[in-house]
Every structure is written in structure tokens, then in C-alpha cells.
Design a protein around this motif. Structure first.
Motif, PDB file in Angstrom:
ATOM      1  N   PHE A 181      31.531 -61.550 -32.508  1.00  0.00           N
ATOM      2  CA  PHE A 181      32.524 -60.990 -33.438  1.00  0.00           C
ATOM      3  C   PHE A 181      31.841 -60.355 -34.640  1.00  0.00           C
ATOM      4  O   PHE A 181      32.181 -59.234 -35.040  1.00  0.00           O
ATOM      5  N   ALA A 182      30.878 -61.058 -35.235  1.00  0.00           N
ATOM      6  CA  ALA A 182      30.216 -60.548 -36.444  1.00  0.00           C
ATOM      7  C   ALA A 182      29.443 -59.268 -36.176  1.00  0.00           C
ATOM      8  O   ALA A 182      29.392 -58.375 -37.032  1.00  0.00           O
ATOM      9  N   THR A 183      28.840 -59.160 -34.992  1.00  0.00           N
ATOM     10  CA  THR A 183      28.022 -57.980 -34.697  1.00  0.00           C
ATOM     11  C   THR A 183      28.831 -56.807 -34.157  1.00  0.00           C
ATOM     12  O   THR A 183      28.374 -55.657 -34.235  1.00  0.00           O
ATOM     13  N   SER A 184      30.011 -57.080 -33.606  1.00  0.00           N
ATOM     14  CA  SER A 184      30.768 -56.006 -32.946  1.00  0.00           C
ATOM     15  C   SER A 184      32.095 -55.676 -33.600  1.00  0.00           C
ATOM     16  O   SER A 184      32.784 -54.759 -33.151  1.00  0.00           O
ATOM     17  N   ALA A 185      32.460 -56.396 -34.661  1.00  0.00           N
ATOM     18  CA  ALA A 185      33.774 -56.188 -35.284  1.00  0.00           C
ATOM     19  C   ALA A 185      34.001 -54.733 -35.677  1.00  0.00           C
ATOM     20  O   ALA A 185      35.101 -54.196 -35.537  1.00  0.00           O
ATOM     21  N   LEU A 186      32.951 -54.087 -36.187  1.00  0.00           N
ATOM     22  CA  LEU A 186      33.065 -52.694 -36.625  1.00  0.00           C
ATOM     23  C   LEU A 186      32.142 -51.762 -35.848  1.00  0.00           C
ATOM     24  O   LEU A 186      32.180 -50.538 -36.060  1.00  0.00           O
ATOM     25  N   ALA A 187      31.309 -52.307 -34.969  1.00  0.00           N
ATOM     26  CA  ALA A 187      30.233 -51.521 -34.373  1.00  0.00           C
ATOM     27  C   ALA A 187      30.742 -50.385 -33.487  1.00  0.00           C
ATOM     28  O   ALA A 187      30.326 -49.229 -33.640  1.00  0.00           O
ATOM     29  N   ILE A 188      31.632 -50.692 -32.544  1.00  0.00           N
ATOM     30  CA  ILE A 188      32.080 -49.649 -31.617  1.00  0.00           C
ATOM     31  C   ILE A 188      32.889 -48.562 -32.329  1.00  0.00           C
ATOM     32  O   ILE A 188      32.656 -47.367 -32.094  1.00  0.00           O
ATOM     33  N   PRO A 189      33.839 -48.910 -33.215  1.00  0.00           N
ATOM     34  CA  PRO A 189      34.511 -47.838 -33.962  1.00  0.00           C
ATOM     35  C   PRO A 189      33.543 -46.967 -34.744  1.00  0.00           C
ATOM     36  O   PRO A 189      33.710 -45.744 -34.813  1.00  0.00           O
ATOM     37  N   MET A 190      32.515 -47.585 -35.315  1.00  0.00           N
ATOM     38  CA  MET A 190      31.556 -46.821 -36.110  1.00  0.00           C
ATOM     39  C   MET A 190      30.716 -45.900 -35.236  1.00  0.00           C
ATOM     40  O   MET A 190      30.439 -44.750 -35.608  1.00  0.00           O
ATOM     41  N   ILE A 191      30.297 -46.393 -34.066  1.00  0.00           N
ATOM     42  CA  ILE A 191      29.524 -45.545 -33.152  1.00  0.00           C
ATOM     43  C   ILE A 191      30.362 -44.355 -32.703  1.00  0.00           C
ATOM     44  O   ILE A 191      29.884 -43.212 -32.661  1.00  0.00           O
ATOM     45  N   LEU A 192      31.623 -44.598 -32.372  1.00  0.00           N
ATOM     46  CA  LEU A 192      32.498 -43.517 -31.931  1.00  0.00           C
ATOM     47  C   LEU A 192      32.761 -42.514 -33.045  1.00  0.00           C
ATOM     48  O   LEU A 192      32.779 -41.302 -32.822  1.00  0.00           O
ATOM     49  N   ASP A 193      32.944 -43.012 -34.250  1.00  0.00           N
ATOM     50  CA  ASP A 193      33.314 -42.137 -35.357  1.00  0.00           C
ATOM     51  C   ASP A 193      32.131 -41.334 -35.875  1.00  0.00           C
ATOM     52  O   ASP A 193      32.263 -40.143 -36.157  1.00  0.00           O
ATOM     53  N   ARG A 194      30.958 -41.970 -35.976  1.00  0.00           N
ATOM     54  CA  ARG A 194      29.826 -41.339 -36.658  1.00  0.00           C
ATOM     55  C   ARG A 194      28.593 -41.137 -35.781  1.00  0.00           C
ATOM     56  O   ARG A 194      27.617 -40.565 -36.240  1.00  0.00           O
ATOM     57  N   ASP A 195      28.631 -41.659 -34.556  1.00  0.00           N
ATOM     58  CA  ASP A 195      27.498 -41.536 -33.635  1.00  0.00           C
ATOM     59  C   ASP A 195      26.222 -42.115 -34.222  1.00  0.00           C
ATOM     60  O   ASP A 195      25.134 -41.549 -34.079  1.00  0.00           O
ATOM     61  N   VAL A 196      26.349 -43.266 -34.877  1.00  0.00           N
ATOM     62  CA  VAL A 196      25.170 -43.947 -35.408  1.00  0.00           C
ATOM     63  C   VAL A 196      24.507 -44.739 -34.297  1.00  0.00           C
ATOM     64  O   VAL A 196      25.098 -45.006 -33.249  1.00  0.00           O
ATOM     65  N   ASP A 197      23.262 -45.130 -34.506  1.00  0.00           N
ATOM     66  CA  ASP A 197      22.570 -45.938 -33.513  1.00  0.00           C
ATOM     67  C   ASP A 197      23.094 -47.375 -33.563  1.00  0.00           C
ATOM     68  O   ASP A 197      23.680 -47.794 -34.558  1.00  0.00           O
ATOM     69  N   PRO A 198      22.900 -48.148 -32.487  1.00  0.00           N
ATOM     70  CA  PRO A 198      23.435 -49.513 -32.438  1.00  0.00           C
ATOM     71  C   PRO A 198      22.914 -50.423 -33.542  1.00  0.00           C
ATOM     72  O   PRO A 198      23.645 -51.289 -34.026  1.00  0.00           O
ATOM     73  N   ILE A 199      21.651 -50.240 -33.944  1.00  0.00           N
ATOM     74  CA  ILE A 199      21.086 -51.093 -34.994  1.00  0.00           C
ATOM     75  C   ILE A 199      21.856 -50.895 -36.300  1.00  0.00           C
ATOM     76  O   ILE A 199      22.219 -51.860 -36.980  1.00  0.00           O
ATOM     77  N   THR A 200      22.127 -49.643 -36.657  1.00  0.00           N
ATOM     78  CA  THR A 200      22.894 -49.367 -37.869  1.00  0.00           C
ATOM     79  C   THR A 200      24.302 -49.925 -37.759  1.00  0.00           C
ATOM     80  O   THR A 200      24.832 -50.520 -38.715  1.00  0.00           O
TER      81      THR A 200
END
Length: 258
Positions: A181-200
Motif C-alpha cells: 500500500f505504501a509503495t503503490s498508493a500513488l505510484a501507478i497514477p503518477m506513472i500514467l500521468d507523468r511517465d516517471v520511472d518506478p523509483i521516483t
């Protein structure tokens, strides 16, 4: 309902983004915003909810047929949910930008983000693999068998399980759930929205959890409660609750990430 600013969807160039502080009751606002987003695209939303409900029924059917793979099926289902919700994140993103909701455009964006999404899938897959191997070891210790039957699983709920092993099992499961939960709560929306790398994306999600842990725990409890309600209805309720939670997750990302 708190106001929200639509931010740039371009890739970040200046390092990790800042994270906003939230109040403990703000998850309720995200759910309200999720209802409003649902109402603007009900057909699209129910389609994704139906797909998730079908995945749930399929996992349960496979579990009864091959109980020795139960943890793999159920864990896989928990990991499938966020990625099915990716289409919902794109739909919410399209609404914010004034575009019509389009499954074709959603698929196009998912394809454009495929590299970073795939790397994040790999990260969650490694966590899942470790959990499956460890849980299999615990079951083997308890039942003296590498392939527990469905009766063995049901025995966990009837008290026929060593308390120490049960404590390890539940404790490790809880730790895993918090980590995911802590690592993925915002990760996928952020990757989709901004195309950042997984570490970021993972780092930003962790910082959001650390800064806003009271509100994030309320959000996690809301997810568990609504998901439990959907499960108690034989997954029929997930047809509506799954897209609602997906849209609310998108709004939580928009609220916390600058």
C-alpha cells in the motif's frame, strides 16, 4: 469538498515532486469526488467493475479447483486490481482535461507508459513471489504437505492452526499489505500521468505515506471496508465499488502530489 488544481502531466525534469499535507478526513472527499467522476462516465466505469468482478469469480473458482495454488491466485488478484484500475485513472485524467472518455485513448496511453509500468509490475511481482514462497513454507510446516487441501485452508478459520505459525502468517501478511500500500498508493497514477520511472513513483508514494500516515491509514481502512462489502455481496458489489475506489485513488494522487 476541497478544491483541486489540475497540474501538468508532463514528465518531471527537476527531480522528485513535493508532497502536500492532508487532513485525516480527506479520504472522504476523495470518495465524493470518485462518485462525481463515476457519474460522468457510468458505462465506462461499470465495464471495468465488471471485468474485476469476473476476475474475482475466476480466482475463487481456480482456488477451489487447485487449492494448493490458492495464495498465488488470491495474491495475483490483489495485484491485478491496481492495473485494471489504470484504465480508470486514465478516464479521470481525460475528464480533467476536458476530453471525452475513450477506451482506445486509454489503451494508447497505457502502451506509451508500458516501460515504467512493466518495471513497477516487476517490483510488485518480486514482493508477491517472496510472499508465496514464505506462505508455502509456513503451510508445509503446519500440514506436513507441500500441497494443502481446501480443508486445510478452511481449518485456519476453525481454529485448527498452530497459534505461533498463525501469528507469523498474519504478521508477515500485514507487513506485506502495508508495504504494498505504501509503495503503490500513488505510484501507478503518477506513472500514467507523468511517465516517471518506478523509483521516483515509489519514493513519492512512500513520502506521501510518511507525511500523511493518519489520513493514509483512514484511506486504507476505507479501501478494506468497501472491498469487504463488495466481497460479502459475492463480488457483485465490486462492479460499482471497484471503479469508485479507482477514481478516488486518482483524486488522492492529485491532492497529494504537486
Amino acid at each position: 469538498m476541497r478544491s483541486q488544481t489540475v497540474r501538468s502531466s508532463r514528465p518531471l525534469l527537476d527531480g522528485a515532486p513535493s508532497v502536500h499535507h492532508i487532513e485525516i478526513d480527506e479520504p472522504l472527499d476523495w470518495l465524493k469526488q470518485g462518485v462525481a467522476t463515476f457519474a460522468q462516465a457510468p458505462g465506462h466505469s461499470l465495464l471495468y467493475g465488471t471485468l474485476f468482478a469476473l476476475a474475482c469469480w475466476g480466482s475463487i473458482g481456480l482456488t477451489w479447483s487447485m487449492p494448493w495454488f490458492a495464495l498465488a491466485f488470491l495474491t495475483g488478484l490483489m495485484l491485478l486490481g491496481p492495473f485494471l484500475a489504470a484504465g480508470l485513472y486514465v478516464a479521470a485524467r481525460q475528464q480533467e482535461s476536458g476530453q471525452s472518455v475513450s477506451i482506445r485513448d486509454s489503451l494508447n496511453l497505457l502502451w506509451l507508459r508500458r516501460t515504467n509500468l512493466s518495471l513497477f509490475v516487476l517490483f510488485l511481482g518480486l514482493i508477491t513471489a517472496a510472499w508465496i514462497r514464505l506462505s508455502a513454507l509456513l503451510f508445509a510446516i503446519q500440514f506436513d504437505a507441500l500441497s494443502p487441501s481446501i480443508d486445510s485452508y478452511l481449518g485456519m478459520f476453525s481454529g485448527h492452526f498452530d497459534p505461533l505459525i498463525a501469528g507469523f502468517f498474519l504478521g508477515i501478511g500485514l507487513l506485506l499489505a502495508i508495504t504494498v500500500f505504501a509503495t503503490s498508493a500513488l505510484a501507478i497514477p503518477m506513472i500514467l500521468d507523468r511517465d516517471v520511472d518506478p523509483i521516483t513513483a515509489i519514493n513519492t508514494s512512500l513520502r506521501a505515506f510518511a507525511i500523511n500516515w493518519p489520513g493514509m491509514l483512514v484511506w486504507a481502512a476505507s479501501i478494506v471496508t468497501l472491498s469487504g462489502t463488495g466481497i460479502l455481496t459475492g463480488f457483485i458489489g465490486m462492479v460499482a465499488l471497484f471503479p469508485l475506489l479507482g477514481y478516488a485513488t486518482w483524486h488522492s494522487y492529485r491532492r497529494m502530489v504537486a
